[in-house]
Enzyme design. Sequence first.
Site, PDB file in Angstrom:
ATOM      1  CE1 TYR A  32      -3.202  -2.993   0.786  1.00 27.32           C
ATOM      2  CE2 TYR A  32      -4.568  -1.033   0.934  1.00 27.32           C
ATOM      3  CZ  TYR A  32      -4.451  -2.394   0.795  1.00 27.32           C
ATOM      4  OH  TYR A  32      -5.575  -3.159   0.659  1.00 27.32           O
TER       5      TYR A  32
ATOM      6  CE  LYS B 139       2.653 -18.211  -0.935  1.00 23.79           C
ATOM      7  NZ  LYS B 139       1.767 -19.392  -0.937  1.00 23.79           N
TER       8      LYS B 139
ATOM      9  CG  ASP C 143      -1.138 -20.442   0.484  1.00 20.91           C
ATOM     10  OD1 ASP C 143      -0.565 -20.327   1.587  1.00 20.91           O
ATOM     11  OD2 ASP C 143      -0.629 -21.072  -0.469  1.00 20.91           O
TER      12      ASP C 143
ATOM     13  CG  ASP D 177      -7.728  -5.339   1.596  1.00 21.82           C
ATOM     14  OD1 ASP D 177      -8.729  -4.885   2.185  1.00 21.82           O
ATOM     15  OD2 ASP D 177      -7.665  -5.460   0.358  1.00 21.82           O
TER      16      ASP D 177
ATOM     17  CG  ASP E 248     -13.207  -8.252   2.124  1.00 23.10           C
ATOM     18  OD1 ASP E 248     -13.035  -7.371   3.000  1.00 23.10           O
ATOM     19  OD2 ASP E 248     -13.655  -7.992   0.983  1.00 23.10           O
TER      20      ASP E 248
HETATM   21  C1  IPM Z   1     -10.390  -1.830   3.500  1.00 16.56           C
HETATM   22  C2  IPM Z   1     -10.663  -1.405   2.098  1.00 16.56           C
HETATM   23  C3  IPM Z   1      -9.553  -0.435   1.658  1.00 16.56           C
HETATM   24  C4  IPM Z   1      -8.220  -1.165   1.749  1.00 16.56           C
HETATM   25  C5  IPM Z   1      -9.748   0.176   0.255  1.00 16.56           C
HETATM   26  C6  IPM Z   1     -11.074   0.867   0.108  1.00 16.56           C
HETATM   27  C7  IPM Z   1      -8.612   1.115  -0.111  1.00 16.56           C
HETATM   28  O1  IPM Z   1     -10.738  -2.507   1.248  1.00 16.56           O
HETATM   29  O2  IPM Z   1     -10.386  -0.970   4.397  1.00 16.56           O
HETATM   30  O3  IPM Z   1     -10.196  -3.025   3.741  1.00 16.56           O
HETATM   31  O4  IPM Z   1      -7.825  -1.887   0.821  1.00 16.56           O
HETATM   32  O5  IPM Z   1      -7.565  -1.018   2.782  1.00 16.56           O
HETATM   33 MN    MN Z   2     -10.659  -4.404   2.306  1.00 13.76          MN
END
Ligand code: IPM
Ligand code: MN
Length: 355
Positions: A138, A190, A223, A247, A251
Amino acid sequence: MPANYHIGVIPGDGTGPEVIAEALKVLYAVSRRCAIKFDFEEFGVGGAQYLEDGTLLPDRVIDQLRRKDAILLGAIGHPDVEPGVLETGILLKLRFRLDLYVNLRPVVLYPGARTPLRDKGPGDIDFVVIRENTEGAYAGVGGFFKKGTPEEVALQESVNTRKGVERCIRYAFSYCRNRNRKKHLTLCAKTNVLLYESDLWFRVFQEISREYPDIKTDYQHVDALCMWMIKNPERFDVIVTNNMFGDIITDIGAIIQGGLGIAAGANINPGGTAMFEPIGGSAPKYEGKDCINPLAAIGSAQMMLEHLGEKEAASILLSAIKKVVMDDLKSLEAGRMGHGTREVGDLVAGYVQAA
Ligand code: IPM
Ligand code: MN
């Protein structure tokens, strides 16, 4: 004298303003119930403002936010703005400039919530991901070579500093000790492929682990960890990882606790102003429909109370969130809750006041 907190509020884009409105409603209820005073100041940064006058996040706004006790953010991202502009120009800029080096993302299945992992219950899904939040892939280091030609090359470097890795890992050990659950910290990297960055993470992890003999440690390749998060989530207590992996795995964390509608998060610099934001995005397709789940934003406000040291208020709000999940919502997903966004906020606020 009741405590008085100055909170910067960035409702942002899409459904951000709708869920933040519910978080503020609930904080007003907390304020009445717990004798805490909040002064909220709104900042209009986001896609709409960018489209209007080209402003992203002026330094003046950063300076104002830096002086707040905490920041609450809804979501940043707009379908009419090219991808990356708002994300790097606002969200990442906030994380970087305020040096919010820890991204704290709890993954917890509340009683009554449905997870796709049907045979796992609450207690099996209860861990926290600590994501490094200011460097790695990032950092924006890289560039094009011969862009737009058939020979073009794109370089995207992952920047890992000793200081950045160390402070994040140290935070994770100390967080794991204070959480006092399984006292088990997993490093996610990794090492079999990312020979330099994962090696640095691994060495620093081992080094710092010597200062925390009470914490059991474990290592997983990213993974395999994705697989274990779904197959045996009960094996995790606290996971520490880099920005990109953090990140992605959060999710997965969001969906196994019922969806993005419940997934709260915090961006923390222990010495500075912290920023609290739900981990999902601006969900433009649900905008204005009163159907998005505000619990992720309300849960982020709950993390803010915790961070401010308001233990009683935080615990009252957590119980209220759990009660809504248990007794009122049919599902945590947008449009399927059996209630509108505003009603969910009213329910939580009501339970806070009755507590
Ligand atoms: C998160 C989001 C952000 C990230 C995006 C919107 C830049 O996906 O906060 O997880 O990748 O950090
Ligand atoms: Mn995210």
